[in-house]
Design a protein around this motif. Sequence first.
Motif, PDB file in Angstrom:
ATOM      1  N   TYR A 158      -4.354   6.572  -3.194  1.00 53.90           N
ATOM      2  CA  TYR A 158      -4.023   7.941  -2.634  1.00 53.90           C
ATOM      3  C   TYR A 158      -5.275   8.355  -1.988  1.00 53.90           C
ATOM      4  N   ALA A 159      -6.472   8.520  -2.586  1.00 58.99           N
ATOM      5  CA  ALA A 159      -7.538   9.158  -2.179  1.00 58.99           C
ATOM      6  C   ALA A 159      -8.375   8.153  -1.147  1.00 58.99           C
ATOM      7  N   MET A 160      -8.173   6.961  -1.151  1.00 59.93           N
ATOM      8  CA  MET A 160      -8.819   6.289  -0.064  1.00 59.93           C
ATOM      9  C   MET A 160      -8.156   6.358   1.123  1.00 59.93           C
ATOM     10  N   VAL A 161      -6.605   6.473   1.169  1.00 67.26           N
ATOM     11  CA  VAL A 161      -6.134   6.627   2.117  1.00 67.26           C
ATOM     12  C   VAL A 161      -6.191   7.773   3.134  1.00 67.26           C
ATOM     13  N   GLY A 162      -6.390   8.757   2.033  1.00 71.48           N
ATOM     14  CA  GLY A 162      -6.665  10.348   2.393  1.00 71.48           C
ATOM     15  C   GLY A 162      -8.155  10.217   3.177  1.00 71.48           C
ATOM     16  N   LEU A 163      -9.061   9.555   2.522  1.00 72.10           N
ATOM     17  CA  LEU A 163     -10.310   9.480   3.258  1.00 72.10           C
ATOM     18  C   LEU A 163     -10.353   9.055   4.795  1.00 72.10           C
ATOM     19  N   LEU A 164      -9.651   7.800   4.653  1.00 76.02           N
ATOM     20  CA  LEU A 164      -9.743   7.223   6.216  1.00 76.02           C
ATOM     21  C   LEU A 164      -9.043   7.997   7.199  1.00 76.02           C
ATOM     22  N   LEU A 165      -8.029   8.528   6.593  1.00 74.51           N
ATOM     23  CA  LEU A 165      -7.064   9.616   7.563  1.00 74.51           C
ATOM     24  C   LEU A 165      -7.862  10.740   7.842  1.00 74.51           C
ATOM     25  N   LEU A 216       0.894  -1.231   0.057  1.00 74.92           N
ATOM     26  CA  LEU A 216      -0.071   0.087   0.010  1.00 74.92           C
ATOM     27  C   LEU A 216       0.907   1.200  -0.084  1.00 74.92           C
ATOM     28  N   ALA A 217       2.021   1.253   0.849  1.00 76.76           N
ATOM     29  CA  ALA A 217       2.965   2.499   0.660  1.00 76.76           C
ATOM     30  C   ALA A 217       3.419   2.600  -0.504  1.00 76.76           C
ATOM     31  N   LEU A 218       3.717   1.533  -1.423  1.00 76.43           N
ATOM     32  CA  LEU A 218       4.285   1.984  -2.769  1.00 76.43           C
ATOM     33  C   LEU A 218       3.327   2.491  -4.005  1.00 76.43           C
ATOM     34  N   LEU A 219       1.732   1.885  -3.590  1.00 82.07           N
ATOM     35  CA  LEU A 219       0.703   2.248  -4.467  1.00 82.07           C
ATOM     36  C   LEU A 219       0.319   3.851  -3.926  1.00 82.07           C
ATOM     37  N   VAL A 220       0.278   4.189  -2.854  1.00 86.04           N
ATOM     38  CA  VAL A 220      -0.056   5.619  -2.441  1.00 86.04           C
ATOM     39  C   VAL A 220       0.801   6.553  -2.861  1.00 86.04           C
ATOM     40  N   SER A 221       2.147   6.413  -2.482  1.00 90.09           N
ATOM     41  CA  SER A 221       3.337   7.523  -2.634  1.00 90.09           C
ATOM     42  C   SER A 221       3.581   7.549  -3.993  1.00 90.09           C
ATOM     43  N   ARG A 222       3.330   8.962  -4.502  1.00 89.11           N
ATOM     44  CA  ARG A 222       3.887   9.307  -5.759  1.00 89.11           C
ATOM     45  C   ARG A 222       5.361   9.275  -6.061  1.00 89.11           C
ATOM     46  N   ALA A 223       6.161   9.399  -4.988  1.00 83.14           N
ATOM     47  CA  ALA A 223       7.569   9.588  -5.071  1.00 83.14           C
ATOM     48  C   ALA A 223       8.205   8.226  -4.974  1.00 83.14           C
TER      49      ALA A 223
END
Length: 421
Positions: free
Chosen positions: A214-221, A188-195
């Motif tokens: 990224y959007a789903m992790v942002g939603l949960l946070l 998930l870290a590799l999928l979310v991070s653009r860098a």
Amino acid sequence: MSARIPSDQAVARHGWPQAVVAVLAALLAMGVVAALGLWAAGATGLPDNAFPRVVAATVVTAVGGTVEMSGDAGGLAESAADLTVIPLSVTLVGALVLAAGFLRPLRRRAVAGARELVGWAARFAVLWLLALLGLALAARQTFTISLGDDTLDDLGDLFSVTPKVGFRTDVPLTVVFGLLWLAGVLILALLVSRAAPLPPRLLRFQESVRPAAYAMVGLLLAYVALGVVIGLIVAATRGHAAETLAVLLLGLPNLVWLALTIGLGATWEGRVEGPFGLPMPHVLDEVLRGSDTAALNLSTLAEHDSRVWWLVAVDAVLVLAAAFVMAARSPRRMRAWQHAVHMAVALALTVLMICLVGRISAHYGLSVLGIGDLGGDLGGELVLEPQIWGALGFALLWGLVAGFLGALLAGPVHRRGEVPR
């Protein structure tokens, strides 16, 4: 003349110190959060200096490990106990720290070979395995439980009825599920991070997968952040600060992500009997308490508190915001219906994850000379289970609508890396 090794390859070959620091930082963060939450819940008063072992058990369950409960009440009685719950506050803190440590040596690069990524993941897996084994061996304890008053305690001593409840870690299952949890966090870290770099063969998937992840992790946070604000306000204005702090430090995502699914229209089923209960908000306990299984949804909650309909409004704003972020991070050539499909799939997977990790099951019972049936006044039960298919259906519907609207709203937004015409 000797060839000079590029700095990235040198880091890849000698990355054990970075991996050790990342794993230790994650364990320390989880241990601190678990200890503070248990302290606020009053667990420091447990007998036999059991507090450190309870902290270890909490961390084990936070990463998917299995803690088995056992009961013993002497020759004339029988006791039984089980507990299944994931302290998601501890889980979330550990995942964030571990993901940050994993991504740090890989940042500022566009592409990384599969062998290099596997090497980094293997280092983390070896260290995480050692940590799991240590925690599993430390998380075991037995408690003696009072029967409630002096008379019952005296009778218990007379008839050798001394109810005890203990816990110990199932080491093989803890290792398996703990490593699966680690793999999920790193992927998930590799999928979310653009860098974060990806192998060349996977670059074609980043345009469709990374913005949605990224959007789903942002939603949960965002829900967790909103829950923290509400929890602090409740602690400051309504008293019971210690209990509220315990909820924030141990199970805040359990509550706010449950609210997310209920706001989407999902139904959870459960019951509450005896001394157990859901700590916050009180309306959940009111709906579930009784002898029969009760449905927990917008309709049943609104019968006790009409303010629950605000969950729909909060979901509408935050889910639409997540869809907008997803569309804004996607290529402009992607069509609105594609955004809708991506958002629907992403939201459904997110709700499925919540349904799987948000289950709660707790039971304790004592039967003396066949009286009590392992329940009654000397026992209790708390069960909370989702109706998964209904929850996924609502998530797909919300995702389609929000994804389409988010694409329309993000239309005028300039995408990073695109040259305006």
